[in-house]
Design an enzyme around this catalytic site. Structure first.
Site, PDB file in Angstrom:
ATOM      1  CD  GLU A 262      21.572 -15.852   2.964  1.00 48.60           C
ATOM      2  OE1 GLU A 262      21.387 -15.078   3.914  1.00 48.60           O
ATOM      3  OE2 GLU A 262      22.690 -16.024   2.431  1.00 48.60           O
ATOM      4  CE  LYS A 320      22.333 -15.294   9.164  1.00 46.01           C
ATOM      5  NZ  LYS A 320      22.810 -14.442   8.045  1.00 46.01           N
ATOM      6  CB  CYS A 372      24.467 -16.907   5.107  1.00 42.63           C
ATOM      7  SG  CYS A 372      25.743 -15.848   4.390  1.00 42.63           S
TER       8      CYS A 372
END
Length: 496
Positions: A262, A320, A372
């Site tokens: 990430e 995301k 994440c």
């Protein structure tokens, strides 16, 4: 004084039980601790139904103060607060989440009062509580009881009902254990028979092949750069970080997939076109798919995204969708925003990606991606995994330093693989980077807190589990129906 002392003792016991529960999860793995903790709470709630909310709140406070203690480390290391205020913020966070933990269990005071009815109510209410915490105020689906079963054969139930079903099985076992002395002999025999059936069914499910291997195993390489979080976004360090990524990737070219974690590239994609073009050419020359985490800016909307970009022998961009509460997004901003400003907590300015995005394409294979925090959302990963052949998650757990959080995070990724019956690639900045097979088993891990690379083989798989097709909805609906029936029975018995 005696009644007050007894009241205090029972609240302390509920809090202590909550503090015990995380010992069943990673990195400790003492799964009976979670079962015992839940049994203690069930016993307290059965004996003191009128205090169901307060007792459950105390349990939740203990659970999150211990199990999410890493929040303190994130605040004190990367915020501007002194230790005392960071501790206060951590306590406030744990108590805030405990408020919602206790909500469903408060309904126990409205349920029928027989031992069997209590067990029948405690189980679905526990499931509904975990489901509620997966979406309310963006959700905090952490420390679910079912994760304690990740490494057991009972994890085979995850393919049917995800972590929620595992938690429900534990809740039923805990309530039965707590009320064993209250049950009549036929009910005890029925409980033993049900337990045996659960075990035997679990063993049978453990042999079910929900998905099928397709094609040959794929060679995968992960780069764990271990960049200091305090220097990561420094403009003066950018060239050195990018140079290190290139240098450390040289031995990895030639693998079919190379993954950087990430935000491995500490710059918005649009600001480093020369670097990305050079890496793209290098990957193509090696016939390698390079996948990297990188911030992304879309001029059309004026928004920034936490993204994953595919280069080389791959294509696609994933933004995301599920942002981190109190880090990337503030729930109830009008109410909590001023409070967070007082605490001076570090906040990012990110936007939600679209709910439905194309999967990353690597040759003939498709990868379902979670960035994440997203990997802790069971339904989100299951929905994306249904049409993929491999799962991918990238993370930067450097925020948590030497705490239990990275291990908890890894365990949740393992269960996502088990729920979908597909292998997972997990690349992180400083650990725990891992290759996980379709049964949630760790095939290889990189050492934490050091720059490292990890290589291995993963088998693409096609097909889907029941859970990846349906998600949690059937179990949530079933739990709601059970609760409605029990409430109706109680109201009916009161009227008569």
């Amino acid at each position: 004084m005696a009644p007050l002392a007894a009241l205090g003792n029972r609240y302390l016991l509920a809090g202590a039980a909550g503090a015990l529960a995380p010992l069943g999860l990673a990195p400790f793995g003492y799964w009976p601790a979670t079962l015992v903790a839940m049994a203690l709470l069930a016993r307290l709630l059965y004996r003191h139904r009128q205090q169901s909310y307060r007792l459950s709140f105390c349990f939740g406070a203990g659970l999150y103060l211990v199990g999410a203690s890493w929040v303190y480390v994130s605040i004190v290391n990367f915020g501007t607060l002194p230790a005392a205020l960071a501790a206060l913020a951590t306590i406030a966070f744990a108590l805030f989440v405990a408020l919602f933990f206790a909500l469903p269990l408060a309904l126990l005071r409205q349920m029928p009062r027989t031992p069997l009815s209590f067990i029948a109510a405690f189980t679905p209410l526990w499931l509904l509580g975990e489901w509620l915490r997966s979406w309310l105020l963006t959700g905090f689906p952490w420390l679910y009881a079912g994760y304690s079963l990740t490494d057991s054969w009972l994890a085979s139930y995850a393919a049917i009902g995800g972590v929620y079903l595992l938690s429900a099985l534990l809740a039923a076992a805990a309530a039965t254990l707590a009320l064993w002395g209250e049950l009549r002999r036929p009910q005890r025999w029925a409980g033993l028979a049900a337990s045996a059936l659960v075990v035997l069914t679990g063993l049978g499910l453990d042999r079910v092949q929900w998905t099928q291997a397709v094609g040959s195993p794929i060679s995968v390489a992960l780069l764990q750069p271990d960049v200091d979080q305090a220097q990561k976004w420094s403009a003066s360090q950018r060239s050195a970080i990018l140079g290190a990524l290139e240098q450390r990737s040289e031995p990895l070219w030639g693998h079919q997939i190379v993954v950087w974690p990430e935000a491995a590239v500490p710059a918005v994609a649009q600001s480093v076109p020369t670097f990305l073009a050079r890496i793209d050419r290098r990957a193509r020359a090696a016939n390698t798919a390079l996948i990297t985490g990188i911030p992304n800016y879309q001029a059309a909307t004026g928004r920034y995204y936490n993204s994953v970009l595919a280069l080389g022998n791959a294509s696609g961009l994933y933004n995301k969708t599920q942002l981190v509460p109190f880090a990337e997004i503030i729930p109830l901003q009008s109410l909590l925003g001023p409070l967070l400003a007082i605490f001076e907590l570090p906040m990012e300015s990110m936007s939600h990606g679209d709910r439905h995005q194309p999967l990353l394409q690597v040759g003939e294979w498709q990868l379902a991606t979670a960035i994440c925090y997203e990997v802790v959302y069971p339904d989100l990963v299951a929905r994306q995994a249904a049409d993929a052949q491999l799962l991918l998650t990238v993370s930067n757990d450097a925020w948590f330093n030497h705490t239990i959080a990275p291990h908890q995070h890894l365990q949740m990724a393992q269960l996502r693989a088990r729920e979908s019956a597909k292998a997972m690639i997990r690349a992180t900045n400083n650990g725990v980077s891992a290759l996980i097979d379709h049964r949630g088993r760790l095939l290889a891990t990189a050492p934490q807190y050091q720059a490292a690379s990890l290589t291995g083989w993963l088998q693409p798989r096609t097909g889907s589990t029941w859970y990846s097709r349906t998600g949690s909805l059937p179990w949530v609906v079933t739990a709601l129906l059970i609760c409605v029936i029990l409430l109706w029975r109680q109201r009916r018995s009161v009227r008569h």
